[in-house]
Design a protein around this motif. Structure first.
Motif, PDB file in Angstrom:
ATOM      1  N   VAL A  37      32.609  25.213  60.848  1.00 55.06           N
ATOM      2  CA  VAL A  37      33.720  25.100  59.900  1.00 55.06           C
ATOM      3  C   VAL A  37      34.311  26.469  59.602  1.00 55.06           C
ATOM      4  CG1 VAL A  37      34.346  24.444  57.542  1.00 55.06           C
ATOM      5  CG2 VAL A  37      32.834  22.967  58.886  1.00 55.06           C
ATOM      6  N   LEU A  38      33.441  27.465  59.408  1.00 54.63           N
ATOM      7  CA  LEU A  38      33.925  28.817  59.127  1.00 54.63           C
ATOM      8  C   LEU A  38      34.751  29.368  60.279  1.00 54.63           C
ATOM      9  CD1 LEU A  38      31.052  30.770  57.332  1.00 54.63           C
ATOM     10  CD2 LEU A  38      33.368  30.344  56.489  1.00 54.63           C
ATOM     11  N   GLU A  39      34.358  29.047  61.489  1.00 55.55           N
ATOM     12  CA  GLU A  39      35.076  29.524  62.670  1.00 55.55           C
ATOM     13  C   GLU A  39      36.287  28.659  63.007  1.00 55.55           C
ATOM     14  OE1 GLU A  39      32.149  29.696  65.714  1.00 55.55           O
ATOM     15  OE2 GLU A  39      31.120  31.453  64.853  1.00 55.55           O
ATOM     16  N   ARG A  40      36.562  27.659  62.132  1.00 55.49           N
ATOM     17  CA  ARG A  40      37.697  26.755  62.305  1.00 55.49           C
ATOM     18  C   ARG A  40      37.646  26.015  63.641  1.00 55.49           C
ATOM     19  NH1 ARG A  40      37.663  27.556  57.601  1.00 55.49           N
ATOM     20  NH2 ARG A  40      39.368  28.273  56.297  1.00 55.49           N
ATOM     21  N   GLU A  41      36.426  25.718  64.075  1.00 53.47           N
ATOM     22  CA  GLU A  41      36.251  24.970  65.309  1.00 53.47           C
ATOM     23  C   GLU A  41      36.524  23.478  65.052  1.00 53.47           C
ATOM     24  OE1 GLU A  41      35.610  26.041  68.314  1.00 53.47           O
ATOM     25  OE2 GLU A  41      35.312  28.161  67.810  1.00 53.47           O
ATOM     26  N   ARG A  42      37.258  22.844  65.955  1.00 52.99           N
ATOM     27  CA  ARG A  42      37.509  21.416  65.840  1.00 52.99           C
ATOM     28  C   ARG A  42      36.328  20.645  66.423  1.00 52.99           C
ATOM     29  NH1 ARG A  42      42.190  18.651  65.092  1.00 52.99           N
ATOM     30  NH2 ARG A  42      43.374  20.574  65.383  1.00 52.99           N
ATOM     31  N   LEU A 109      27.415  24.314  42.841  1.00 51.52           N
ATOM     32  CA  LEU A 109      27.247  24.722  44.232  1.00 51.52           C
ATOM     33  C   LEU A 109      28.349  24.151  45.110  1.00 51.52           C
ATOM     34  CD1 LEU A 109      25.562  26.098  46.429  1.00 51.52           C
ATOM     35  CD2 LEU A 109      24.156  24.032  46.554  1.00 51.52           C
ATOM     36  N   ASN A 110      28.729  22.902  44.859  1.00 52.62           N
ATOM     37  CA  ASN A 110      29.804  22.294  45.630  1.00 52.62           C
ATOM     38  C   ASN A 110      31.106  23.061  45.458  1.00 52.62           C
ATOM     39  OD1 ASN A 110      32.180  19.989  45.587  1.00 52.62           O
ATOM     40  ND2 ASN A 110      30.697  19.700  47.225  1.00 52.62           N
ATOM     41  N   LEU A 111      31.402  23.464  44.229  1.00 49.15           N
ATOM     42  CA  LEU A 111      32.624  24.228  43.964  1.00 49.15           C
ATOM     43  C   LEU A 111      32.615  25.550  44.715  1.00 49.15           C
ATOM     44  CD1 LEU A 111      35.259  24.653  42.406  1.00 49.15           C
ATOM     45  CD2 LEU A 111      33.896  25.565  40.509  1.00 49.15           C
ATOM     46  N   VAL A 112      31.474  26.232  44.695  1.00 46.71           N
ATOM     47  CA  VAL A 112      31.362  27.512  45.401  1.00 46.71           C
ATOM     48  C   VAL A 112      31.554  27.321  46.901  1.00 46.71           C
ATOM     49  CG1 VAL A 112      29.761  29.369  46.014  1.00 46.71           C
ATOM     50  CG2 VAL A 112      29.913  28.579  43.645  1.00 46.71           C
ATOM     51  N   MET A 113      30.952  26.291  47.459  1.00 43.53           N
ATOM     52  CA  MET A 113      31.074  26.046  48.898  1.00 43.53           C
ATOM     53  C   MET A 113      32.501  25.691  49.290  1.00 43.53           C
ATOM     54  SD  MET A 113      27.478  24.017  49.670  1.00 43.53           S
ATOM     55  CE  MET A 113      27.726  23.945  51.449  1.00 43.53           C
ATOM     56  N   LYS A 114      33.172  24.910  48.470  1.00 43.44           N
ATOM     57  CA  LYS A 114      34.571  24.573  48.764  1.00 43.44           C
ATOM     58  C   LYS A 114      35.436  25.827  48.788  1.00 43.44           C
ATOM     59  CE  LYS A 114      34.848  19.754  47.124  1.00 43.44           C
ATOM     60  NZ  LYS A 114      35.441  19.172  48.341  1.00 43.44           N
ATOM     61  N   LEU A 115      35.214  26.725  47.819  1.00 40.75           N
ATOM     62  CA  LEU A 115      35.986  27.966  47.775  1.00 40.75           C
ATOM     63  C   LEU A 115      35.668  28.854  48.968  1.00 40.75           C
ATOM     64  CD1 LEU A 115      35.698  28.801  43.958  1.00 40.75           C
ATOM     65  CD2 LEU A 115      37.716  27.949  45.182  1.00 40.75           C
ATOM     66  N   LEU A 116      34.408  28.848  49.385  1.00 34.59           N
ATOM     67  CA  LEU A 116      33.993  29.696  50.495  1.00 34.59           C
ATOM     68  C   LEU A 116      34.545  29.207  51.831  1.00 34.59           C
ATOM     69  CD1 LEU A 116      32.237  31.983  51.659  1.00 34.59           C
ATOM     70  CD2 LEU A 116      30.327  30.364  51.716  1.00 34.59           C
ATOM     71  N   GLU A 131      43.999  14.175  47.341  1.00 35.00           N
ATOM     72  CA  GLU A 131      43.056  15.202  46.923  1.00 35.00           C
ATOM     73  C   GLU A 131      43.650  16.559  47.272  1.00 35.00           C
ATOM     74  OE1 GLU A 131      40.500  14.480  45.263  1.00 35.00           O
ATOM     75  OE2 GLU A 131      39.872  12.443  45.784  1.00 35.00           O
ATOM     76  N   HIS A 132      43.505  17.522  46.368  1.00 38.09           N
ATOM     77  CA  HIS A 132      44.181  18.803  46.558  1.00 38.09           C
ATOM     78  C   HIS A 132      43.226  19.981  46.716  1.00 38.09           C
ATOM     79  CE1 HIS A 132      47.903  16.719  45.633  1.00 38.09           C
ATOM     80  NE2 HIS A 132      47.350  16.246  44.527  1.00 38.09           N
ATOM     81  N   ASP A 133      41.925  19.731  46.576  1.00 34.52           N
ATOM     82  CA  ASP A 133      40.987  20.827  46.792  1.00 34.52           C
ATOM     83  C   ASP A 133      40.516  20.817  48.239  1.00 34.52           C
ATOM     84  OD1 ASP A 133      39.573  18.499  46.608  1.00 34.52           O
ATOM     85  OD2 ASP A 133      37.944  19.318  45.384  1.00 34.52           O
ATOM     86  N   ALA A 134      39.577  21.689  48.563  1.00 39.22           N
ATOM     87  CA  ALA A 134      39.103  21.803  49.941  1.00 39.22           C
ATOM     88  C   ALA A 134      38.236  20.609  50.324  1.00 39.22           C
ATOM     89  CB  ALA A 134      38.325  23.104  50.119  1.00 39.22           C
ATOM     90  N   SER A 135      38.037  20.448  51.619  1.00 36.84           N
ATOM     91  CA  SER A 135      37.379  19.252  52.145  1.00 36.84           C
ATOM     92  C   SER A 135      35.873  19.398  52.311  1.00 36.84           C
ATOM     93  CB  SER A 135      37.999  18.898  53.500  1.00 36.84           C
ATOM     94  OG  SER A 135      37.511  17.685  53.994  1.00 36.84           O
TER      95      SER A 135
END
Length: 220
Positions: A37-42, A109-116, A131-135
């Motif tokens: 996910v961090l590397e934006r791999e599909r 923890l979920n909030l931190v991970m979404k932001l990260l 939904e408007h926050d991260a997935s």
């Protein structure tokens, strides 16, 4: 000294199994997916899976999914968690501490991970909910998994443990599937939400359980 410690804290197979299957293995899976996910791999299977799931959509399933996603959200779980926290605080404060750190900590923890990770949500069809926050990871899956795991641990030494286990796992599983059905999460979001919620609560349990036992001994 080492003999005394080993007598007081024997290395139990159940504890080792919980550590490996409940904490280490889930975190390894989450770490592997998180790197992608961090590397934006599909991840190849995710979009076809969601589209195949959406192909079976019906008005009745739409309503069921909306109900489950409401029940598994913070607007329902948070007040119930607060009520359980209050009841535990009045009866047994070490368990209240475990409950509060487990459920509230999972939300934080979920909030931190979404932001990260800041993963965009799927955009495969017009969605019934916005939904408007991260997935990543799924908050609904993580909240419900943490809530259910903590509840199962509280009920484990009671006659209700199997009921809590069966109903809890079914509920958390259904909530996660509802998020996929509604198209607001990728499958890996939901899986990592479940696994992170599970690992977090079991980790908290491992840390706080000795404290609860010590307070019981002092009270006795």
């Amino acid at each position: 000294m080492s003999t005394l410690v080993s007598r007081r804290h024997p290395l139990r197979p159940v504890a080792l199994l919980r550590l490996f299957l409940g904490i280490l293995l889930p975190l390894l899976v989450v770490g592997f997916i998180a790197e992608e996910v961090l590397e934006r791999e599909r991840i190849a299977f995710e979009a076809p899976f969601l589209l195949a799931l959406h192909a079976h959509a019906t008005p009745a399933l739409d309503q069921l999914a909306l109900l489950l996603t409401t029940l598994g959200g913070a607007t329902v779980i948070a007040p119930i968690s607060a009520l359980i926290l209050l009841l535990l605080w009045l009866r047994q404060r070490p368990l209240a501490l475990f409950w509060g750190v487990s459920v509230a900590g999972a939300a934080a923890l979920n909030l931190v991970m979404k932001l990260l990770f800041h993963r965009p949500r799927p955009e495969l069809w017009p969605r019934l909910v916005q939904e408007h926050d991260a997935s990543f990871p799924s908050g609904h899956s993580m909240y419900s998994a943490a809530f259910v795991t903590a509840l199962i641990l509280l009920a484990w030494r009671t006659p209700y443990r199997w009921l809590a286990l069966i109903l809890g796992v079914t509920f958390s599983g259904a909530v996660g599937l509802s998020r996929l059905y509604l198209g607001v999460h990728y499958p890996t979001d939901v899986v990592c939400g479940w696994l992170t919620g599970l690992a977090w609560v079991l980790g908290v349990y491992g840390v706080l359980r000795p404290c609860a036992k010590s307070e019981k001994e002092v009270a006795a």
